[in-house]
Design a protein around this motif. Structure first.
Motif, PDB file in Angstrom:
ATOM      1  N   UNK A 101       0.838  -1.197   0.000  1.00 16.46           N
ATOM      2  CA  UNK A 101       0.000   0.000   0.000  1.00 16.46           C
ATOM      3  C   UNK A 101       0.868   1.239   0.000  1.00 16.46           C
ATOM      4  N   UNK A 102       0.272   2.345  -0.404  1.00 13.86           N
ATOM      5  CA  UNK A 102       0.912   3.659  -0.327  1.00 13.86           C
ATOM      6  C   UNK A 102       0.847   4.117   1.120  1.00 13.86           C
ATOM      7  N   UNK A 103       1.985   4.464   1.698  1.00 16.59           N
ATOM      8  CA  UNK A 103       2.006   4.859   3.109  1.00 16.59           C
ATOM      9  C   UNK A 103       1.129   6.081   3.347  1.00 16.59           C
ATOM     10  N   UNK A 104       0.977   6.943   2.348  1.00 15.12           N
ATOM     11  CA  UNK A 104       0.121   8.117   2.511  1.00 15.12           C
ATOM     12  C   UNK A 104      -1.324   7.704   2.775  1.00 15.12           C
ATOM     13  N   UNK A 105      -1.779   6.653   2.133  1.00 11.91           N
ATOM     14  CA  UNK A 105      -3.140   6.160   2.348  1.00 11.91           C
ATOM     15  C   UNK A 105      -3.297   5.550   3.731  1.00 11.91           C
ATOM     16  N   UNK A 106      -2.263   4.863   4.187  1.00 15.06           N
ATOM     17  CA  UNK A 106      -2.307   4.273   5.530  1.00 15.06           C
ATOM     18  C   UNK A 106      -2.388   5.376   6.577  1.00 15.06           C
ATOM     19  N   UNK A 107      -1.605   6.434   6.394  1.00 16.15           N
ATOM     20  CA  UNK A 107      -1.621   7.558   7.336  1.00 16.15           C
ATOM     21  C   UNK A 107      -3.006   8.189   7.426  1.00 16.15           C
ATOM     22  N   UNK A 108      -3.636   8.376   6.285  1.00 14.93           N
ATOM     23  CA  UNK A 108      -4.947   9.015   6.268  1.00 14.93           C
ATOM     24  C   UNK A 108      -6.033   8.130   6.864  1.00 14.93           C
ATOM     25  N   UNK A 109      -5.846   6.821   6.786  1.00 16.50           N
ATOM     26  CA  UNK A 109      -6.896   5.895   7.226  1.00 16.50           C
ATOM     27  C   UNK A 109      -6.836   5.544   8.705  1.00 16.50           C
ATOM     28  N   UNK A 146       4.223  13.488   0.358  1.00 16.69           N
ATOM     29  CA  UNK A 146       4.487  12.953   1.697  1.00 16.69           C
ATOM     30  C   UNK A 146       5.300  13.933   2.533  1.00 16.69           C
ATOM     31  N   UNK A 147       6.135  14.719   1.878  1.00 15.54           N
ATOM     32  CA  UNK A 147       7.017  15.661   2.573  1.00 15.54           C
ATOM     33  C   UNK A 147       6.450  17.079   2.597  1.00 15.54           C
ATOM     34  N   UNK A 148       5.277  17.249   2.015  1.00 15.64           N
ATOM     35  CA  UNK A 148       4.654  18.571   1.980  1.00 15.64           C
ATOM     36  C   UNK A 148       4.025  18.909   3.328  1.00 15.64           C
ATOM     37  N   UNK A 149       3.547  20.159   3.455  1.00 16.51           N
ATOM     38  CA  UNK A 149       2.877  20.564   4.690  1.00 16.51           C
ATOM     39  C   UNK A 149       1.668  19.673   4.959  1.00 16.51           C
ATOM     40  N   UNK A 150       0.896  19.369   3.908  1.00 22.22           N
ATOM     41  CA  UNK A 150      -0.281  18.509   4.079  1.00 22.22           C
ATOM     42  C   UNK A 150       0.117  17.099   4.473  1.00 22.22           C
ATOM     43  N   UNK A 210      -0.772  15.020   7.942  1.00 22.64           N
ATOM     44  CA  UNK A 210      -1.329  13.668   7.986  1.00 22.64           C
ATOM     45  C   UNK A 210      -0.554  12.794   8.970  1.00 22.64           C
ATOM     46  N   UNK A 211       0.772  12.961   8.978  1.00 21.34           N
ATOM     47  CA  UNK A 211       1.598  12.223   9.942  1.00 21.34           C
ATOM     48  C   UNK A 211       1.233  12.626  11.367  1.00 21.34           C
ATOM     49  N   UNK A 212       1.048  13.919  11.570  1.00 23.65           N
ATOM     50  CA  UNK A 212       0.698  14.432  12.896  1.00 23.65           C
ATOM     51  C   UNK A 212      -0.608  13.819  13.376  1.00 23.65           C
ATOM     52  N   UNK A 213      -1.611  13.763  12.505  1.00 24.16           N
ATOM     53  CA  UNK A 213      -2.917  13.196  12.878  1.00 24.16           C
ATOM     54  C   UNK A 213      -2.839  11.694  13.125  1.00 24.16           C
ATOM     55  N   UNK A 214      -1.922  11.015  12.442  1.00 25.67           N
ATOM     56  CA  UNK A 214      -1.819   9.564  12.579  1.00 25.67           C
ATOM     57  C   UNK A 214      -1.070   9.138  13.838  1.00 25.67           C
TER      58      UNK A 214
END
Length: 226
Positions: free
Chosen positions: A127-135, A162-166, A170-174
């Motif tokens: 999976x894309x780690x970005x999707x895992x973070x959001x989920x 992944x390295x952007x502010x957004x 997402x990392x912060x929320x996860x």
């Protein structure tokens, strides 16, 4: 005389490119197909990949059931290090986008890291780690990202989000309370440090050796959720 022997090629989903696995004497090397010939990673130099997991995992291992996320399986050394520094009640989720990389880690390549994907604490997701973070909001005590050469050394433009502010938000929320974000990079980047801080982290930039205690150094950002 040692030479590079191509063992396999793994397409990168929705990218059009591919990763190539080479045998080089007793070592293995991963390169990008059609690239400049440079190595993305090899089994001989993985000190900074080890440190990427060691530093954050030591900070959360005391928690009752620590759960951590690794973005990018690579050659398995970060996963092996995380398992080494976490207890028996931990869970390590690994998000790897390229199916072929997972298969390589089930074979002779994986043996170099001690077959960490076979550890019962490991959960490997294609999976894309970005999707895992959001989920998974507040799903992890630590997040370790090593999906490219760093925020300013991208080999794949698709990783820039992944390295952007957004992406950092997402990392912060996860992360759970006082969770730790660790980000690997081939080079330092003051602007990225500032971006991490603005996303709600207390951040420090750590320099670690790629191999042994001399030579090339890589950068790891260690950021605690505020």
């Amino acid at each position: 005389m040692k030479r590079f022997v191509l063992l396999d090629t793994a397409p990168i989903p929705e990218n059009g490119g591919a990763l190539c696995l080479f045998e080089y004497g007793e070592d293995f090397v991963i390169k990008i197909q059609g690239g400049d010939g440079g190595q993305l990673m090899n089994t001989r130099m993985h000190g900074s990949e080890d440190a990427l997991a060691e530093i954050p995992c030591k900070r959360v291992t005391h928690r009752p059931t620590p759960r951590v996320l690794i973005g990018g399986l690579g050659m398995g050394f970060t996963l092996a290090s995380a398992l080494k520094h976490l207890g028996k009640n931990a869970q390590v989720v690994v998000a790897e986008l390229v199916p072929g990389v997972i298969e390589w880690n089930r074979g002779p390549l994986g043996a170099k890291a001690g077959m960490p994907i076979d550890d019962p604490r490991s959960e490997i997701r294609c999976a894309d780690v970005a999707n895992v973070l959001q989920s998974e909001p507040q799903g992890f005590d630590a997040i370790m990202l090593d999906v490219d050469n760093g925020p300013e050394g991208l080999t794949q433009r698709s990783n820039s989000g992944l390295y952007s502010a957004a992406g950092l938000q997402n990392c912060h929320r996860a992360l759970r309370a006082k969770g730790i974000l660790a980000v690997w990079s081939a080079s330092a980047d003051r602007k990225f440090s500032e971006r991490v801080a603005k996303a709600g982290f207390k951040v420090e930039e750590v320099q670690v050796y790629a191999h042994g205690n001399k030579g090339t150094r890589h950068t790891i950002w260690i950021a605690e959720k505020r």
